[in-house]
Design an enzyme around this catalytic site. Structure first.
Site, PDB file in Angstrom:
ATOM      1  N   HIS A 151       8.101 -15.536  95.640  1.00  0.00           N
ATOM      2  CA  HIS A 151       8.282 -15.026  94.280  1.00  0.00           C
ATOM      3  C   HIS A 151       8.097 -16.172  93.292  1.00  0.00           C
ATOM      4  CE1 HIS A 151       9.453 -12.814  90.919  1.00  0.00           C
ATOM      5  NE2 HIS A 151      10.568 -12.248  91.343  1.00  0.00           N
TER       6      HIS A 151
ATOM      7  N   LYS B 214       3.824 -11.166  97.390  1.00  0.00           N
ATOM      8  CA  LYS B 214       4.998 -12.014  97.617  1.00  0.00           C
ATOM      9  C   LYS B 214       5.321 -12.162  99.095  1.00  0.00           C
ATOM     10  CE  LYS B 214       7.128 -10.993  93.131  1.00  0.00           C
ATOM     11  NZ  LYS B 214       6.076 -10.079  92.652  1.00  0.00           N
TER      12      LYS B 214
ATOM     13  N   PHE C  35      14.479 -10.059  85.873  1.00  0.00           N
ATOM     14  CA  PHE C  35      15.899 -10.120  85.580  1.00  0.00           C
ATOM     15  C   PHE C  35      16.150  -9.636  84.146  1.00  0.00           C
ATOM     16  CE2 PHE C  35      17.413 -13.734  88.663  1.00  0.00           C
ATOM     17  CZ  PHE C  35      17.246 -12.853  89.712  1.00  0.00           C
TER      18      PHE C  35
ATOM     19  N   CYS D 298      10.624 -12.457  85.482  1.00  0.00           N
ATOM     20  CA  CYS D 298       9.602 -12.194  86.499  1.00  0.00           C
ATOM     21  C   CYS D 298       8.526 -11.218  86.029  1.00  0.00           C
ATOM     22  CB  CYS D 298      10.271 -11.663  87.767  1.00  0.00           C
ATOM     23  SG  CYS D 298      11.802 -12.508  88.172  1.00  0.00           S
TER      24      CYS D 298
ATOM     25  N   HIS E  26       5.567  -5.129  92.716  1.00  0.00           N
ATOM     26  CA  HIS E  26       6.409  -6.297  92.457  1.00  0.00           C
ATOM     27  C   HIS E  26       6.936  -6.800  93.802  1.00  0.00           C
ATOM     28  CE1 HIS E  26       8.666  -9.010  90.003  1.00  0.00           C
ATOM     29  NE2 HIS E  26       9.826  -8.587  90.466  1.00  0.00           N
TER      30      HIS E  26
ATOM     31  N   GLU F 204      11.830   0.098  93.528  1.00  0.00           N
ATOM     32  CA  GLU F 204      10.416   0.215  93.164  1.00  0.00           C
ATOM     33  C   GLU F 204       9.776   1.415  93.847  1.00  0.00           C
ATOM     34  OE1 GLU F 204       6.413  -2.480  92.511  1.00  0.00           O
ATOM     35  OE2 GLU F 204       8.029  -3.296  93.750  1.00  0.00           O
TER      36      GLU F 204
END
Length: 421
Positions: free
Chosen positions: A348, A343, A407, A171, A311, A322
């Site tokens: 996502h 998002k 990830f 990502c 993110h 975050e």
């Protein structure tokens, strides 16, 4: 101070997007500002029996507007998105590659990243093999599934013979595209770079796997509000698809052809959590270090950042982590800077998440407005920063930070600034 040599300053001059809320940049950006959400019941396969039945998909999209119909049939959906976004960005920049000499095209690179590439080719090819036999497997399956083929197709379409690169970093991957574009310009290898990311992961296997992981929102009865970054009622992310490409040039090259830069790429930072295959390191230390690294390379201080594109996945762990990471990097400044998550509206996009965020940053710089975090009605007490809830906010936006975390603990951050001087 940032680099002043116009031959080494990297500026963005063209924008292209294929997103769940718009098949071109201007539509995407208008809907982003207006908090239009693209999540709905999955189309394209039967979701009966699936615990998660929603996604943010690109609709009414015809790849033959960007590539030959025969080639479109042979290539994967993630390549279609990149080709369409690339064509738009090139037109927006007003750059004519056909008019360039071969030597000039030698100095045009392509960096288009992805997380999974042509996953559907693996699934479909295996099914054909198992049901019909090996002789019926398409000879184009391998090129179509290759993650690098989106960049290669753009290179071949326009005769671009500079470096062609694809990085795979889950990502975080399309934020990394901006670091690579910046490096190619600054080191003098390219005058122009097409940079971006693309992903088409809304497939039965991916939806089932992520659902079984517990990563996805299960709000099948209310898809429009399913993605709720930083909200106390969030229950996971919405899987999305799409792609985006921007034209990056040296400032000198842009000026020479009379182009108007939208923003400059100032710097980027990369780190790893070295913690877990899917969960972020709880303190946010790796993400904090990525932000600090990006600020250092950009030669920018925290008080110069006017907006952070988070993110912001809407998973319980990511949003808290975050928030901690931003506080770790910004200290008391964290409570001053506006933050929002695209998002909340597009889901996502995995390997295209970073380019979707970067396009939001570039739109904010161009139009001096911060898009909102949709669906943020009940803030999580642990997420106590300014996430620009529900409604876009007019603001002075000169310098923007874009976060992308993937990830495996991959952290990527880029910094953009309005071009002055």
């Amino acid at each position: 101070m940032p680099i002043q040599d116009p031959a080494r300053r990297a500026v963005v001059t063209g924008l292209g997007a294929v997103m769940p809320i718009g098949n071109d940049f201007e539509t995407y950006w208008a809907n982003l500002r207006n908090a239009v959400t693209g999540t709905r019941k999955i189309q394209g396969f039967d979701v009966e029996g699936f615990e998660v039945q929603i996604a943010a998909q690109v609709l009414d999209f015809d790849p033959t507007g960007a590539m030959d119909a025969k080639m479109a049939r042979r290539m994967s959906r993630f390549i279609h998105f990149a080709m369409a976004a690339g064509k738009e960005a090139i037109a927006h920049a007003g750059i004519d590659f056909a008019a360039m000499t071969p030597e000039e095209r030698d100095r045009v690179g392509v960096v288009v990243n992805t997380g999974g590439g042509g996953i559907e080719q693996v699934i479909d090819g295996t099914h054909v093999h198992d049901t019909k036999g090996p002789r019926f497997v398409s000879p184009f399956a391998i090129p179509a599934l290759s993650g690098s083929m989106a960049a290669c197709q753009l290179s071949m379409e326009y005769g671009l013979t500079g470096p062609v690169m694809t990085q795979v970093a889950a990502c975080a991957t399309s934020v990394i595209a901006f670091q690579d574009a910046l490096r190619l310009i600054r080191e003098g290898d390219c005058d122009v770079v097409l940079a971006g990311g693309t992903e088409a992961p809304v497939l039965p296997m991916a939806v089932a796997a992520l659902s079984n992981m517990g990563a996805l929102s299960k709000r099948n009865d209310d898809p429009a509000t399913a993605s709720r970054p930083f909200d106390g009622t969030r229950d996971g992310f919405v899987l999305g698809e799409g792609g985006g490409v921007v034209v990056v040039e040296s400032l000198e090259h842009a000026r020479r052809r009379g182009a108007t830069p939208i923003a400059e790429i100032l710097g980027a930072g990369l780190t790893a959590d070295a913690f877990h295959i899917s969960a972020p390191e709880p303190t946010g230390r790796g993400a904090t270090r990525a932000m600090l690294s990006a600020l250092r390379h950009a030669e920018v201080t925290t008080d110069e950042i006017d907006y952070i594109v988070a993110h912001g996945t809407a998973t319980p762990l990511n949003d808290v982590t975050e928030t901690r990471a931003i506080k770790g990097a910004f200290g008391d400044q964290a409570y001053r800077v506006p933050i929002s998550s695209p998002k909340s509206m597009i889901g996502h996009l995995v390997g295209a998440a970073g380019i979707a965020s970067a396009l939001a940053a570039l739109g904010a710089i161009r139009d001096q407005v911060i898009p909102p975090t949709a669906n943020l009605r009940s803030p999580d007490p642990e997420c106590d920063l300014d996430y620009v809830p529900l409604v876009a906010r007019p603001a002075r936006v000169d310098t923007v930070m874009v976060n992308g975390f993937g990830f495996g603990g991959q952290n990527a951050v880029a910094v953009f600034r309005r071009v002055t001087g």
